[in-house]
Design an enzyme around this catalytic site. Structure first.
Site, PDB file in Angstrom:
ATOM      1  N   HIS A 293       2.934 -59.432 -49.249  1.00  0.00           N
ATOM      2  CA  HIS A 293       2.763 -60.837 -48.893  1.00  0.00           C
ATOM      3  C   HIS A 293       4.123 -61.423 -48.506  1.00  0.00           C
ATOM      4  O   HIS A 293       4.998 -61.601 -49.356  1.00  0.00           O
ATOM      5  CB  HIS A 293       2.190 -61.622 -50.074  1.00  0.00           C
ATOM      6  CG  HIS A 293       0.744 -61.348 -50.331  1.00  0.00           C
ATOM      7  ND1 HIS A 293       0.209 -61.335 -51.608  1.00  0.00           N
ATOM      8  CD2 HIS A 293      -0.283 -61.081 -49.494  1.00  0.00           C
ATOM      9  CE1 HIS A 293      -1.085 -61.078 -51.530  1.00  0.00           C
ATOM     10  NE2 HIS A 293      -1.403 -60.915 -50.257  1.00  0.00           N
ATOM     11  N   TYR A 467       6.701 -60.767 -53.649  1.00  0.00           N
ATOM     12  CA  TYR A 467       6.689 -59.742 -54.703  1.00  0.00           C
ATOM     13  C   TYR A 467       5.355 -59.022 -54.901  1.00  0.00           C
ATOM     14  O   TYR A 467       5.018 -58.667 -56.027  1.00  0.00           O
ATOM     15  CB  TYR A 467       7.135 -60.326 -56.048  1.00  0.00           C
ATOM     16  CG  TYR A 467       8.200 -61.388 -55.975  1.00  0.00           C
ATOM     17  CD1 TYR A 467       9.435 -61.131 -55.381  1.00  0.00           C
ATOM     18  CD2 TYR A 467       7.975 -62.651 -56.488  1.00  0.00           C
ATOM     19  CE1 TYR A 467      10.418 -62.111 -55.311  1.00  0.00           C
ATOM     20  CE2 TYR A 467       8.949 -63.639 -56.414  1.00  0.00           C
ATOM     21  CZ  TYR A 467      10.166 -63.372 -55.821  1.00  0.00           C
ATOM     22  OH  TYR A 467      11.129 -64.353 -55.746  1.00  0.00           O
ATOM     23  N   HIS A 468       4.611 -58.742 -53.835  1.00  0.00           N
ATOM     24  CA  HIS A 468       3.303 -58.105 -54.002  1.00  0.00           C
ATOM     25  C   HIS A 468       3.134 -56.843 -53.150  1.00  0.00           C
ATOM     26  O   HIS A 468       2.144 -56.702 -52.440  1.00  0.00           O
ATOM     27  CB  HIS A 468       2.186 -59.097 -53.647  1.00  0.00           C
ATOM     28  CG  HIS A 468       2.190 -60.338 -54.476  1.00  0.00           C
ATOM     29  ND1 HIS A 468       1.669 -61.544 -54.030  1.00  0.00           N
ATOM     30  CD2 HIS A 468       2.647 -60.576 -55.729  1.00  0.00           C
ATOM     31  CE1 HIS A 468       1.812 -62.461 -54.980  1.00  0.00           C
ATOM     32  NE2 HIS A 468       2.393 -61.898 -56.018  1.00  0.00           N
ATOM     33  N   PRO A 469       4.061 -55.883 -53.200  1.00  0.00           N
ATOM     34  CA  PRO A 469       3.887 -54.668 -52.397  1.00  0.00           C
ATOM     35  C   PRO A 469       2.784 -53.768 -52.956  1.00  0.00           C
ATOM     36  O   PRO A 469       2.677 -53.584 -54.168  1.00  0.00           O
ATOM     37  CB  PRO A 469       5.253 -53.985 -52.483  1.00  0.00           C
ATOM     38  CG  PRO A 469       5.815 -54.440 -53.793  1.00  0.00           C
ATOM     39  CD  PRO A 469       5.327 -55.854 -53.968  1.00  0.00           C
TER      40      PRO A 469
END
Length: 530
Positions: A293, A467-469
């Site tokens: 994101h 921070y959403h890999p």
């Protein structure tokens, strides 16, 4: 012990769940390896400690991406948790499951039968102890405590009212029947303290069949032919090996798990040959399909001083907050800062909410590392289902070196359009009452940034990760997928990947709760087959 039934690499959100659930059977032995420290100091327990853990090399990998061609060649900061609890020990604690349609898409369109919403809802409920909601969509008695913000800032509530003035309905429960709307987030928090996966699932657990080894940097999965037999790791300058009689479980997350697979000889054969790594299984999709994101922020000064700031008044507020926290676990230091938010559609034609907002009653820039010495607010906006795809690779055969991280942000033109629309919607939120009367100068994007070209330039200059890999060890039923529907790595035996990297595509929201549920489901699969 030198040998266990299972060896888990990574004491993060998924690793803690697996270690806890598997060792509920006293006949199963587990060794959990974590590269960071086991000790949970105050910066982890105190929610506002995120300001420290965001840049603490002892608890954060502090990764950086490759220069991003669509973001003015910038190398972006990618913080990832490096401690027991993993990123759940350093994140913003926002508890979001995503939209039920995301999981139905996994099942119906992306080859992940058995991973639809109705399949996963029992695991969301099992993992959860919700302090407020007691309906059929929520759980009580689970390890992960979910609570309302302890002492929300008045500006967070004003944000929700400002959204209502923009015809964005209020939403008391983003994980309820309807995701769309604005409201205060629920948090993985208990009694004013962070409730990470470690706190919920492992803290205080004393089982003879569980051994936790911290400060252990995994360097390679050991193999006998194509069967995983254990894990090699480095600890305090010494090389060690631990044996897995049944399986090795990689739970390092979307960055570390594909890196360890590649270091161990599982990946694209031609690429591994360049680094002199012996090939175990030629799996070209390892590290591919990576999604994240991308986030853009609107930052406004405020004419009132209700929020936190790095000013003299802010310091005085901090002193009072320290007293409140020590006495009652209330006040500013219980805040995750991102207390409120919204899920909206960028256009009326969108079938699902495709934008997510995080509202912070503080002026923040560059992950809080650029300290703005003024009272203000920050409104983050991200595109929930980006079409761009990146990769995780190797920079070096040295297992202590950072991996290659190339998110390939804005590779698809639609992603840029979503962020432009999201920025305009966000501005209208901050310009609505009751927030309007508190707003001063717009610092970012700035009052001169109005047309499409100026907005595009701003996004390329300032967008960052939220921070959403996920997705770099894609799960699927096709033979090209990295793992099968039970998260077993294709092409080898005795090896699974269980973390956010197996998600076939991003869900519409924060990724911590879904990662925990992935581990809950696989723990059930493994216990059934043990």
């Amino acid at each position: 012990m030198a040998a266990f039934d299972y060896v888990i690499v990574g004491g993060g959100s998924a690793g803690c769940v697996l270690a806890s659930r598997l060792t509920e059977d006293p006949d199963v032995s587990v060794c959990l390896l974590e590269a960071g420290p086991a000790k949970q100091d105050s910066s982890v327990r105190m929610p506002a400690g995120i300001m420290k853990t965001m840049k603490d090399p002892n608890r954060n990998w502090l990764f950086r991406t490759e220069p991003q061609k669509n973001l003015n060649g910038r190398e972006l900061f990618w913080p990832r948790g490096k401690a027991m609890g993993g990123s759940s020990a350093v994140n913003g604690m926002v508890y979001i499951r995503g939209h039920r349609a995301d999981y139905d898409r996994w099942s119906a369109q992306e080859g992940c039968t058995g991973w639809a919403w109705e399949d996963l809802l029992p695991y969301f409920r099992r993992s959860e102890n919700n302090e407020r909601f007691t309906d059929d969509l929520h759980g009580q008695g689970g390890p992960l405590n979910v609570a309302d913000p302890r002492s929300p800032n008045p500006m967070s509530r004003m944000y929700v009212e400002a959204c209502a003035a923009n015809q964005i309905a209020g939403n008391e429960d983003f994980n309820g029947p309807r995701q769309e709307g604005a409201g205060l987030y629920q948090l993985t928090q208990k009694n004013g303290e962070r409730c990470s996966a470690y706190h919920g699932y492992l803290e205080g657990v004393d089982r003879p069949n569980l051994e936790i080894i911290d400060l252990a940097h995994a360097t390679r999965v050991a193999f006998d032919g194509t069967r995983a037999t254990g894990v090699e790791y480095r600890r305090q300058g010494q090389h060690e090996t631990v044996t897995a009689n049944a399986e090795v479980l990689l739970c390092g997350g979307a960055v570390n798990s594909p890196q360890l697979l590649q270091l161990s000889g599982i990946g694209a054969g031609a690429e591994l040959a360049e680094f002199g790594i012996d090939l175990i299984a030629d799996r070209p999709q390892v590290g591919r399909n990576m999604q994240d994101h991308l986030d853009v922020s609107i930052v406004n000064r405020t004419t009132t001083k209700l929020g936190f700031a790095f000013t003299l008044r802010g310091i005085l507020m901090g002193l009072k907050a320290t007293r409140d926290y020590r006495r009652n676990r209330t006040g500013l230091l219980t805040s995750n800062f991102a207390e409120a938010g919204a899920f909206v559609r960028s256009t009326p034609e969108e079938p699902l909410p495709d934008l997510q907002y995080h509202f912070l009653p503080v002026a923040s820039d560059q992950h809080g590392q650029n300290r703005i010495r003024a009272h203000g607010v920050t409104l983050h906006c991200c595109d929930l289902r980006p079409k761009s795809r990146g990769r995780i690779g190797l920079k070096s055969p040295d297992p202590m070196a950072d991996p290659l991280i190339d998110p390939n942000y804005l590779d698809h033109a639609d992603d840029l359009e979503k962020l432009k629309r999201g920025t305009r919607i966000g501005r209208s939120m901050l310009a609505a009452p009751p927030l309007k009367q508190h707003m001063g100068e717009e610092m970012f994007p700035g009052r001169d940034v109005e047309d499409d070209a100026a907005l595009e330039a701003f996004i390329r200059r300032k967008a960052e990760t939220i921070y959403h890999p996920v997705g770099s060890c894609r799960m699927g039923s096709d033979q090209d997928s990295v793992v099968d529907l039970d998260c077993r790595v294709r092409g080898v035996e005795g090896l699974r990947v269980v973390d956010a990297s197996v998600m076939p595509s991003l869900i519409g929201g924060n990724t911590n709760a879904p990662t925990i549920v992935i581990a809950e489901k696989i723990a059930d699969v493994m216990r059934t087959k043990h």
